[in-house]
Design an enzyme around this catalytic site. Structure first.
Site, PDB file in Angstrom:
ATOM      1  N   SER A  72      12.697  86.684   2.507  1.00  0.00           N
ATOM      2  CA  SER A  72      12.521  87.157   1.426  1.00  0.00           C
ATOM      3  C   SER A  72      13.232  87.129   0.413  1.00  0.00           C
ATOM      4  O   SER A  72      14.578  86.783   1.568  1.00  0.00           O
ATOM      5  CB  SER A  72      11.755  88.397   0.907  1.00  0.00           C
ATOM      6  OG  SER A  72      12.629  89.424   1.359  1.00  0.00           O
ATOM      7  N   LYS A  73      13.921  87.168  -0.876  1.00  0.00           N
ATOM      8  CA  LYS A  73      15.024  87.036  -1.610  1.00  0.00           C
ATOM      9  C   LYS A  73      15.774  88.412  -1.104  1.00  0.00           C
ATOM     10  O   LYS A  73      16.697  88.136  -0.764  1.00  0.00           O
ATOM     11  CB  LYS A  73      14.819  86.978  -2.987  1.00  0.00           C
ATOM     12  CG  LYS A  73      16.330  86.796  -3.314  1.00  0.00           C
ATOM     13  CD  LYS A  73      15.755  86.614  -4.911  1.00  0.00           C
ATOM     14  CE  LYS A  73      17.269  86.688  -5.738  1.00  0.00           C
ATOM     15  NZ  LYS A  73      18.258  87.804  -5.270  1.00  0.00           N
ATOM     16  N   ARG A  74      15.681  89.497  -0.904  1.00  0.00           N
ATOM     17  CA  ARG A  74      15.470  90.498  -0.470  1.00  0.00           C
ATOM     18  C   ARG A  74      16.380  90.274   0.562  1.00  0.00           C
ATOM     19  O   ARG A  74      17.643  91.656   0.906  1.00  0.00           O
ATOM     20  CB  ARG A  74      14.892  92.650  -0.292  1.00  0.00           C
ATOM     21  CG  ARG A  74      15.468  92.812  -1.300  1.00  0.00           C
ATOM     22  CD  ARG A  74      14.051  93.611  -1.464  1.00  0.00           C
ATOM     23  NE  ARG A  74      12.896  92.832  -1.501  1.00  0.00           N
ATOM     24  CZ  ARG A  74      11.551  92.847  -0.821  1.00  0.00           C
ATOM     25  NH1 ARG A  74      11.538  94.188  -0.146  1.00  0.00           N
ATOM     26  NH2 ARG A  74      10.160  92.142  -1.393  1.00  0.00           N
ATOM     27  N   ASP A  94      19.745  89.302  -0.091  1.00  0.00           N
ATOM     28  CA  ASP A  94      20.833  89.790  -0.239  1.00  0.00           C
ATOM     29  C   ASP A  94      21.049  90.472   0.899  1.00  0.00           C
ATOM     30  O   ASP A  94      22.676  90.982   0.552  1.00  0.00           O
ATOM     31  CB  ASP A  94      20.078  90.613  -1.458  1.00  0.00           C
ATOM     32  CG  ASP A  94      19.354  89.757  -3.172  1.00  0.00           C
ATOM     33  OD1 ASP A  94      20.101  88.983  -2.585  1.00  0.00           O
ATOM     34  OD2 ASP A  94      18.535  90.022  -3.592  1.00  0.00           O
TER      35      ASP A  94
END
Ligand code: GLU
Length: 505
Positions: A262-264, A267
């Site tokens: 996921s994008k998380r 990050d």
């Protein structure tokens, strides 16, 4: 039977930035198409107007341009199967919705969201299907006159696919083999909505794949659950003979732990999940991209190619040309591929090494400029050649090699303590004289003369070299000493030594 022409498509919905998993899907489609001398189509699936994000289509196109994945046909590429934007194909879909309605393979349903909610409350695990459709408000339960009247009144409706229960649906997947599911678990999917006069993804996708003569549908695993429905739709239209072959690619998984990337994760661990930087027009949020983070497109391609596929041996570095030769859908794994972003960094390092120094120097010039440095291009090329094996990103060359371009203004305290001895100033003054007398300042000649001088004087080579390095670099790092002095040239070398002796004495 003659072999069918290979035609594949990449069909994103313009709902935001292109996820890196989508890039891999497009890449595999591209490799497959090229290998078979086929066509690759770029289709925009924008029938869900609620999820439309302005700029997404342009972003996706720019991403593939940067990555070096050209399409043969489609939005912005042209071709004779267009239009390639689904929102421009309304009339086509309407025609095919009617085909299904007329054949009794689909029906019109008037149930409002409230009515559907009420049913869900009444029946546990409610599903709109053969077991419930006769309790609902649709063209199967209402008379033709009632249906016509409701439509004439302007009541909104949807068209649902009438799925026959208790039938095994076979999906032949080039990666997963034969997947069989029973039609009873499927619901009567909405194919069309009168409210926006647009089909849903399922109908538009099948109609377009058929009309665009798509031979292979290569897409992410998340679409596998839709495949049985798609097979049934092909059958309902009588298109079984030209139904594309399916290949559902393995998921990209988190670098650590379980679950989907996921994008998380990006990050949290500091890596991009998008090819290019993305400015979300709604939230204003800016997400990092591979391009802006300093990845070379070739490295990203090579890295992604190996996420879910391998050439059957341990070869890792492959150009696009080699990938096209070697790629094989049947060598794709069924299980998810861990997104090892560190491997991506390794690939970038390898591609920096593989590329000509001139090309890397071109990329380094703007970094130098940012630091206020303008140097002769040849010098930049030389420094790149000496230093590139130490970095994973072009911008890291600054940290590694700034001393080639900017003289030290201060001297690292620890290094001074350790390397600048009582006699260093004296020795460096002598060395300056030796260097000043050298005609040919080439690396080998300098080295020979300085080494002879050290031997003659009986000095300690390490001590001399460490002090020499400190005067030119300002600290204890850098490549071979005479590489540095050669690049700096005699004049600059002597000037730096002079200054260091003054400051450090
Ligand atoms: N529009 C779908 C997507 O966004 C296409 C899925 C497919 O390839 O069938 O990925």
């Amino acid at each position: 039977m003659t072999e069918r022409r290979v035609r594949v498509r990449f069909a994103p919905s313009p709902t935001g930035a292109l996820h890196i998993g989508g890039v891999r899907t497009a890449l595999y489609n591209y490799l497959f198409a090229r290998q078979h001398g086929g066509d690759m189509i770029f289709r925009i699936e924008d029938t869900d107007s609620n999820r439309f994000v302005p700029g997404a289509e342009e972003y996706i196109l720019e991403s593939f341009k940067w990555l070096g994945i050209p399409f043969d046909e489609g939005v912005s590429f042209g071709g004779d199967h267009g239009p390639y934007r689904q929102s421009e194909r309304r009339e086509i879909y309407k025609k095919y919705v009617k085909v299904l309605l007329d054949a009794g393979k689909a029906y019109i349903a008037f149930d409002t969201p409230e009515e559907l909610d009420a049913k869900r409350a009444e029946i546990a695990n409610f599903q709109y299907d053969a077991s419930t459709r006769m309790q609902m408000r649709n063209s199967l339960t209402l008379s033709k006159e009632e249906v016509d009247a409701l439509i004439a009144e302007g009541k909104q409706y949807v068209v649902r696919f009438k799925i026959e229960p208790n039938e095994d649906v076979h999906v032949n997947d080039l990666i997963r083999g034969e997947v069989i599911i029973n039609s009873s678990i499927l619901d009567d999917k909405v194919l069309y909505k009168s409210a926006d006069e647009l089909p849903t993804y399922h109908l538009a996708n099948i109609v377009d794949d058929h009309l665009m003569e798509v031979s292979h549908v290569i897409r992410g695993e998340e679409w596998l659950p839709s495949a049985p429905l798609h097979v049934l739709l092909y059958r309902a239209f009588g298109w079984e003979d030209t139904m594309p072959a399916f290949a559902h690619l393995p998921l990209l998984l988190k670098p650590e732990g379980n679950g989907k990337l996921s994008k998380r994760d990006g990050d949290r661990l500091g890596f991009p999940v998008f090819p290019l930087e993305w400015h979300d027009p709604k939230t204003g949020e800016v997400s990092s991209g591979y391009r802006e983070s300093g990845y070379l497109p070739e490295a990203v391609i090579n890295f992604l190619a190996l996420l879910g596929w391998n050439p059957g041996n341990d070869q890792e570095l492959m150009s696009m040309e080699e990938l096209i030769k070697l790629f094989d859908l049947s060598h794709c794994s069924k299980s998810g591929a861990k997104f090892d972003f560190k491997k991506g960094i390794w690939f970038n390092h390898e591609y920096i090494l593989l590329k000509p120094d001139e090309e890397i120097a071109e990329l380094f010039v703007p970094v130098l400029k940012e630091h206020g440095v303008e140097a002769p291009f040849e010098k930049v090329v030389t420094v790149v050649g000496m230093m590139k094996n130490r970095v994973s990103f072009v911008r890291e060359l600054w940290e590694a090699s700034s001393f080639f371009f900017v003289a030290p203004t201060e001297y690292d305290e620890k290094t001074v303590k350790k390397r600048w001895k009582e006699d260093s100033a004296q020795c460096m003054t002598e060395l300056m004289e030796v260097l000043a007398g050298i005609e040919d300042f080439g690396i080998e000649n300098q080295e020979k003369i300085v080494m002879d001088w050290i031997a003659e004087k009986g000095y300690h080579t390490g001590n001399i070299m460490n002090a020499f390095r400190l005067t030119l670099v300002g600290e204890g790092k850098g490549p071979h000493m005479f590489d540095i002095s050669w690049v700096l040239g005699k004049e600059e070398t002597l000037a730096r030594m002079k200054r260091a002796i003054e400051v450090l004495s």
